[in-house]
Design an enzyme around this catalytic site. Structure first.
Site, PDB file in Angstrom:
ATOM      1  CD  GLU A  45      -3.128   1.349   2.140  1.00 59.31           C
ATOM      2  OE1 GLU A  45      -3.630   2.411   1.987  1.00 59.31           O
ATOM      3  OE2 GLU A  45      -2.970   0.797   3.066  1.00 59.31           O
ATOM      4  CD  GLU A  70       1.622   8.338   4.792  1.00 56.04           C
ATOM      5  OE1 GLU A  70       1.963   9.382   4.636  1.00 56.04           O
ATOM      6  OE2 GLU A  70       0.509   7.998   4.041  1.00 56.04           O
ATOM      7  CG  ASP A  97       9.598   9.016  -1.716  1.00 52.08           C
ATOM      8  OD1 ASP A  97       8.877   8.394  -2.271  1.00 52.08           O
ATOM      9  OD2 ASP A  97       9.888  10.297  -2.093  1.00 52.08           O
ATOM     10  CG  ASP A 120      -1.945  16.151  -2.541  1.00 52.05           C
ATOM     11  OD1 ASP A 120      -2.499  16.647  -3.382  1.00 52.05           O
ATOM     12  OD2 ASP A 120      -1.232  16.829  -1.890  1.00 52.05           O
ATOM     13  CE  LYS A 124      -3.738  26.542  -6.164  1.00 49.90           C
ATOM     14  NZ  LYS A 124      -3.353  27.598  -5.288  1.00 49.90           N
ATOM     15  CG  ASP A 156     -11.940  12.420  -3.152  1.00 48.63           C
ATOM     16  OD1 ASP A 156     -10.952  12.727  -3.672  1.00 48.63           O
ATOM     17  OD2 ASP A 156     -12.498  13.128  -2.094  1.00 48.63           O
ATOM     18  CB  THR A 193     -10.175   5.601   2.935  1.00 46.01           C
ATOM     19  OG1 THR A 193     -10.778   6.489   1.838  1.00 46.01           O
ATOM     20  CG2 THR A 193     -10.016   4.105   2.177  1.00 46.01           C
ATOM     21  CG  PHE A 195      -8.053  10.649   2.480  1.00 51.07           C
ATOM     22  CD1 PHE A 195      -7.758  11.895   2.764  1.00 51.07           C
ATOM     23  CD2 PHE A 195      -7.377   9.705   3.052  1.00 51.07           C
ATOM     24  CE1 PHE A 195      -6.474  12.068   3.499  1.00 51.07           C
ATOM     25  CE2 PHE A 195      -6.019   9.909   3.730  1.00 51.07           C
ATOM     26  CZ  PHE A 195      -5.751  11.331   3.845  1.00 51.07           C
ATOM     27  CD  GLU A 196     -15.090   5.365  -0.359  1.00 53.28           C
ATOM     28  OE1 GLU A 196     -16.006   5.151  -1.221  1.00 53.28           O
ATOM     29  OE2 GLU A 196     -14.258   4.516  -0.034  1.00 53.28           O
TER      30      GLU A 196
END
Length: 215
Positions: A45, A70, A97, A120, A124, A156, A193, A195-196
């Protein structure tokens, strides 16, 4: 990208005392059988955030071994606390990383599944070059998968979903499991999740992309 964030006392203690037991050894090529002491499918993951998905999957699939990467200190600390409390032994953590794992650390043709959930989107246009999914990265991920291995991404942010779909479909080692031009009809093994849930509260839809290495 490493982010600033508040680390609780418990998370800091976990980073100091538990991480050595769960940390992935990067001093040589990754040998899943040697690390976990068994022969089992291995999933990676990328950017596990607060660790909720990884904890859920590790508990649901005890016959699968997991590597999570992470950079965010609070998220790593939270995952370590969860692993310790649930006594899960099928997870190793890279606190850094994920690209550190690409340059000969994890051998090609090794992973059964790669998970990339809600990266992420860098919305922009001038920041698009910072997006994790790029053509060169798609090739690296595809090469890490064993034949028949699965790359599962979700977002999303619709423009990023469309961009990822185009990038993955342009990679000849990958095949869209939902036919060309289509997103996956369901989330497969992915739990909902943080974030979801946040995205849905904002009125965002969620797009899953599931690709397989090979025809």
């Amino acid at each position: 990208m490493r982010r600033a964030g508040r680390v609780t006392i418990a998370q800091r203690e976990a980073l100091d005392t538990l991480l050595p037991s769960y940390a992935l050894d990067l001093t040589g090529p990754f040998d899943a059988e040697g690390v976990f002491g068994r022969v089992a499918p291995c999933w990676l993951e990328i950017g596990f955030g607060n660790g909720g998905v990884l904890l859920d999957l590790a508990a649901r699939f005890p016959d699968v071994d997991f590597v999570g990467a992470e950079v965010h200190d609070p998220g790593v600390g939270r995952l370590l606390i969860g692993l310790h409390e649930q006594r899960l032994t099928n997870v190793r953590v890279h606190h850094g990383d994920v690209t550190d794992l690409f340059s000969g650390c994890i051998p090609n043709d090794t992973l059964a599944r790669i998970l990339l959930f809600f990266p992420d989107p860098w919305p922009k246009k001038r920041h698009h070059k910072r997006r994790f999914v790029q053509p060169v990265r798609a090739r690296q991920l595809a090469q890490l998968l064993c034949e028949g291995g699965v790359l599962h991404a979700a977002t999303d942010w619709q423009p990023y979903a469309e961009d990822m779909l185009a990038v993955f479909e342009a990679e000849p080692l990958l095949t869209n499991t939902s036919a060309s031009g289509n997103f996956a009809p369901d989330a497969d093994v992915r739990p909902e999740t943080h974030f979801e849930r946040r995205g849905r509260r904002l009125g965002h839809d969620v797009w899953d992309l599931i690709f397989r290495r090979g025809p």
